[in-house]
Structures are given as structure tokens and as C-alpha cells.
Design a protein around this motif. Structure first.
Motif, PDB file in Angstrom:
ATOM      1  N   TYR A 183       0.858  -1.184   0.000  1.00  0.00           N
ATOM      2  CA  TYR A 183       0.000   0.000   0.000  1.00  0.00           C
ATOM      3  C   TYR A 183       0.896   1.236   0.000  1.00  0.00           C
ATOM      4  O   TYR A 183       1.865   1.297   0.761  1.00  0.00           O
ATOM      5  N   VAL A 184       0.567   2.220  -0.839  1.00  0.00           N
ATOM      6  CA  VAL A 184       1.309   3.482  -0.850  1.00  0.00           C
ATOM      7  C   VAL A 184       0.551   4.481   0.014  1.00  0.00           C
ATOM      8  O   VAL A 184      -0.613   4.776  -0.242  1.00  0.00           O
ATOM      9  N   TYR A 185       1.235   4.968   1.041  1.00  0.00           N
ATOM     10  CA  TYR A 185       0.678   5.995   1.919  1.00  0.00           C
ATOM     11  C   TYR A 185       1.424   7.292   1.643  1.00  0.00           C
ATOM     12  O   TYR A 185       2.649   7.341   1.758  1.00  0.00           O
ATOM     13  N   ASP A 186       0.686   8.348   1.288  1.00  0.00           N
ATOM     14  CA  ASP A 186       1.318   9.622   0.946  1.00  0.00           C
ATOM     15  C   ASP A 186       1.016  10.681   2.008  1.00  0.00           C
ATOM     16  O   ASP A 186      -0.091  11.217   2.057  1.00  0.00           O
ATOM     17  N   PRO A 187       1.988  11.008   2.859  1.00  0.00           N
ATOM     18  CA  PRO A 187       1.792  12.013   3.911  1.00  0.00           C
ATOM     19  C   PRO A 187       1.442  13.408   3.394  1.00  0.00           C
ATOM     20  O   PRO A 187       0.894  14.218   4.136  1.00  0.00           O
ATOM     21  N   GLU A 188       1.762  13.686   2.136  1.00  0.00           N
ATOM     22  CA  GLU A 188       1.435  15.001   1.582  1.00  0.00           C
ATOM     23  C   GLU A 188      -0.062  15.266   1.596  1.00  0.00           C
ATOM     24  O   GLU A 188      -0.486  16.410   1.696  1.00  0.00           O
ATOM     25  N   ASN A 189      -0.865  14.216   1.482  1.00  0.00           N
ATOM     26  CA  ASN A 189      -2.321  14.414   1.461  1.00  0.00           C
ATOM     27  C   ASN A 189      -2.809  15.109   2.721  1.00  0.00           C
ATOM     28  O   ASN A 189      -3.707  15.955   2.661  1.00  0.00           O
ATOM     29  N   ILE A 190      -2.210  14.790   3.860  1.00  0.00           N
ATOM     30  CA  ILE A 190      -2.586  15.449   5.107  1.00  0.00           C
ATOM     31  C   ILE A 190      -2.131  16.907   5.070  1.00  0.00           C
ATOM     32  O   ILE A 190      -2.835  17.799   5.541  1.00  0.00           O
ATOM     33  N   GLY A 191      -0.983  17.154   4.481  1.00  0.00           N
ATOM     34  CA  GLY A 191      -0.501  18.529   4.331  1.00  0.00           C
ATOM     35  C   GLY A 191      -1.443  19.362   3.480  1.00  0.00           C
ATOM     36  O   GLY A 191      -1.745  20.512   3.812  1.00  0.00           O
ATOM     37  N   PHE A 192      -1.928  18.779   2.393  1.00  0.00           N
ATOM     38  CA  PHE A 192      -2.875  19.496   1.534  1.00  0.00           C
ATOM     39  C   PHE A 192      -4.167  19.780   2.293  1.00  0.00           C
ATOM     40  O   PHE A 192      -4.751  20.851   2.174  1.00  0.00           O
ATOM     41  N   ILE A 197      -4.527  20.147   5.572  1.00  0.00           N
ATOM     42  CA  ILE A 197      -4.268  21.221   6.539  1.00  0.00           C
ATOM     43  C   ILE A 197      -4.208  22.567   5.814  1.00  0.00           C
ATOM     44  O   ILE A 197      -4.845  23.528   6.230  1.00  0.00           O
ATOM     45  N   ARG A 198      -3.451  22.618   4.726  1.00  0.00           N
ATOM     46  CA  ARG A 198      -3.309  23.861   3.967  1.00  0.00           C
ATOM     47  C   ARG A 198      -4.664  24.419   3.538  1.00  0.00           C
ATOM     48  O   ARG A 198      -4.902  25.627   3.585  1.00  0.00           O
ATOM     49  N   ASP A 199      -5.573  23.528   3.149  1.00  0.00           N
ATOM     50  CA  ASP A 199      -6.873  23.967   2.638  1.00  0.00           C
ATOM     51  C   ASP A 199      -7.912  24.201   3.722  1.00  0.00           C
ATOM     52  O   ASP A 199      -9.021  24.647   3.418  1.00  0.00           O
ATOM     53  N   ASN A 200      -7.571  23.890   4.974  1.00  0.00           N
ATOM     54  CA  ASN A 200      -8.580  23.943   6.026  1.00  0.00           C
ATOM     55  C   ASN A 200      -8.162  24.725   7.259  1.00  0.00           C
ATOM     56  O   ASN A 200      -8.683  24.474   8.351  1.00  0.00           O
ATOM     57  N   VAL A 201      -7.226  25.641   7.098  1.00  0.00           N
ATOM     58  CA  VAL A 201      -6.886  26.543   8.198  1.00  0.00           C
ATOM     59  C   VAL A 201      -7.071  27.979   7.710  1.00  0.00           C
ATOM     60  O   VAL A 201      -6.888  28.270   6.519  1.00  0.00           O
ATOM     61  N   PRO A 202      -7.439  28.871   8.614  1.00  0.00           N
ATOM     62  CA  PRO A 202      -7.577  30.280   8.219  1.00  0.00           C
ATOM     63  C   PRO A 202      -6.252  30.825   7.694  1.00  0.00           C
ATOM     64  O   PRO A 202      -5.168  30.367   8.087  1.00  0.00           O
ATOM     65  N   ARG A 203      -6.346  31.789   6.819  1.00  0.00           N
ATOM     66  CA  ARG A 203      -5.164  32.397   6.201  1.00  0.00           C
ATOM     67  C   ARG A 203      -4.144  32.825   7.257  1.00  0.00           C
ATOM     68  O   ARG A 203      -2.944  32.678   7.073  1.00  0.00           O
ATOM     69  N   GLU A 204      -4.615  33.334   8.384  1.00  0.00           N
ATOM     70  CA  GLU A 204      -3.722  33.825   9.441  1.00  0.00           C
ATOM     71  C   GLU A 204      -2.890  32.700  10.082  1.00  0.00           C
ATOM     72  O   GLU A 204      -1.851  32.950  10.680  1.00  0.00           O
ATOM     73  N   ASN A 242       5.824  21.925   9.087  1.00  0.00           N
ATOM     74  CA  ASN A 242       6.022  22.708  10.306  1.00  0.00           C
ATOM     75  C   ASN A 242       4.842  22.624  11.267  1.00  0.00           C
ATOM     76  O   ASN A 242       4.969  23.025  12.420  1.00  0.00           O
ATOM     77  N   TYR A 243       3.716  22.110  10.806  1.00  0.00           N
ATOM     78  CA  TYR A 243       2.570  21.912  11.701  1.00  0.00           C
ATOM     79  C   TYR A 243       2.790  20.635  12.512  1.00  0.00           C
ATOM     80  O   TYR A 243       2.912  19.546  11.943  1.00  0.00           O
ATOM     81  N   CYS A 244       2.814  20.772  13.814  1.00  0.00           N
ATOM     82  CA  CYS A 244       2.924  19.599  14.686  1.00  0.00           C
ATOM     83  C   CYS A 244       1.804  18.610  14.373  1.00  0.00           C
ATOM     84  O   CYS A 244       2.005  17.398  14.397  1.00  0.00           O
TER      85      CYS A 244
END
Length: 169
Positions: free
Chosen positions: A28-37, A39-46, A54-56
Motif C-alpha cells: 500500500y502506498v501511503y502519501d503524507p502530503e495528502n494530510i498537508g494538503f 491542513i493547507r486547505d482547512n486553516v484560516p489564512r492567518e 512545520n505543523y505539529c
């Protein structure tokens, strides 16, 4: 077993991971970048930051998710992901090593080779990935020095064969 494929952006991690997956029946290929995407798409701009590693939360989630999969999946997990920060490496891979077998490979190549490969992906010398090459080469020479596979003159088939040999699969 978890096979972690590290290396600079453009070193062939994803291509290698999916070719390994194609050849290893129970994998199975697990891609950690998907979680990064996510997070990037679901946090306020600030709250946004330049690198999702860098996100714990990114590190914790990926460690927990890989642990869950490794405990419940009877196959080989293949992870294509660049990690150059030793602290982040320890928080994910170091933590997983407490419970699981991890084979960590660094796909290494000269800067010129990586730039050519990025060019085939239509990325310029000014792209984000190209700007990370020196940082990656430095990290893989000093702080993260697992099994290196020098890929400059290797085919994808030869890279796969080397990983398979090192993993006894």
C-alpha cells in the motif's frame, strides 16, 4: 514493514513508490502530503505557514495514521516523502521505529540530475522544488543519512531492485 523513500523533490520518490507497489502484491502506498494538503486547505489564512511539515498536527497525524495502518494491515507500506528536518524525522520515523520495522532509503542524485528531472515535470529552476535542492542535499549529507541510493545513472528498475534487495523482498 514500512519502506520510507526519502530524497529531494524530483529524485523519483513517487515513481519508485508506485512501481514498488505494482510489483509487491501485498503493498500500500501511503502519501503524507495528502494530510498537508488537507491542513493547507482547512486553516484560516492567518494560521497558514509556508511548509505543512512545520505543523505539529501534520507530524502527529502521519505518525498515528502509519501506526494504525501498520498494526492493522498485513502488508508492506510504502511512504514516498521528503523529510530533511531531523526533529521531524525523529517525531515520525523515530517514533514508528519503536514498534515497527522501517527501511528508510534516500534517493540521492547530483543537483544537475535533479534539475533535469524537474524539467521533465515542466518545473523551472525557480520552482519551489528546485529551490529546495540544496537544503535537501545538505540534510542528506549531515543529519539524515540512512541508506543512500545514488540514482544519477540508474533506471527506475535498478532503483527498485536495490530497494528490494536491501529489504529482502
Amino acid at each position: 514493514m514500512i519502506i520510507w523513500i526519502n530524497g529531494a523533490f524530483g529524485s523519483g520518490k513517487t515513481q519508485t513508490a508506485y512501481e514498488l507497489h505494482r510489483r509487491i502484491k501485498n503493498s500500500y502506498v501511503y502519501d503524507p502530503e495528502n494530510i498537508g494538503f488537507f491542513i493547507r486547505d482547512n486553516v484560516p489564512r492567518e494560521l497558514k505557514n509556508g511548509d505543512f511539515q512545520n505543523y505539529c498536527l501534520w507530524r502527529t497525524f502521519n505518525c498515528d495514521m502509519l501506526s494504525y495502518i501498520a498494526k492493522n494491515y498485513d502488508g508492506i507500506i510504502i511512504v514516498p516523502m521528503t523529510i530533511t528536518n531531523r526533529q521531524y524525522y525523529d517525531e515520525i520515523i523515530g517514533e514508528l521505529l519503536n514498534e515497527f520495522t522501517i527501511r528508510h532509503f534516500i534517493l540521492s542524485a547530483k543537483k544537475e540530475t535533479i534539475l533535469k528531472r524537474l524539467g521533465r515535470r515542466f518545473e523551472t529552476k525557480n520552482s519551489w522544488a528546485a529551490q529546495q535542492i540544496d537544503r535537501c542535499i545538505e540534510a542528506f549529507s549531515t543529519s539524515i543519512t540512512e541508506i543512500k541510493i545514488q540514482t544519477d545513472d540508474m533506471t527506475i528498475d535498478e532503483v527498485i531492485q536495490e530497494i528490494a534487495k536491501q529489504c529482502n523482498i
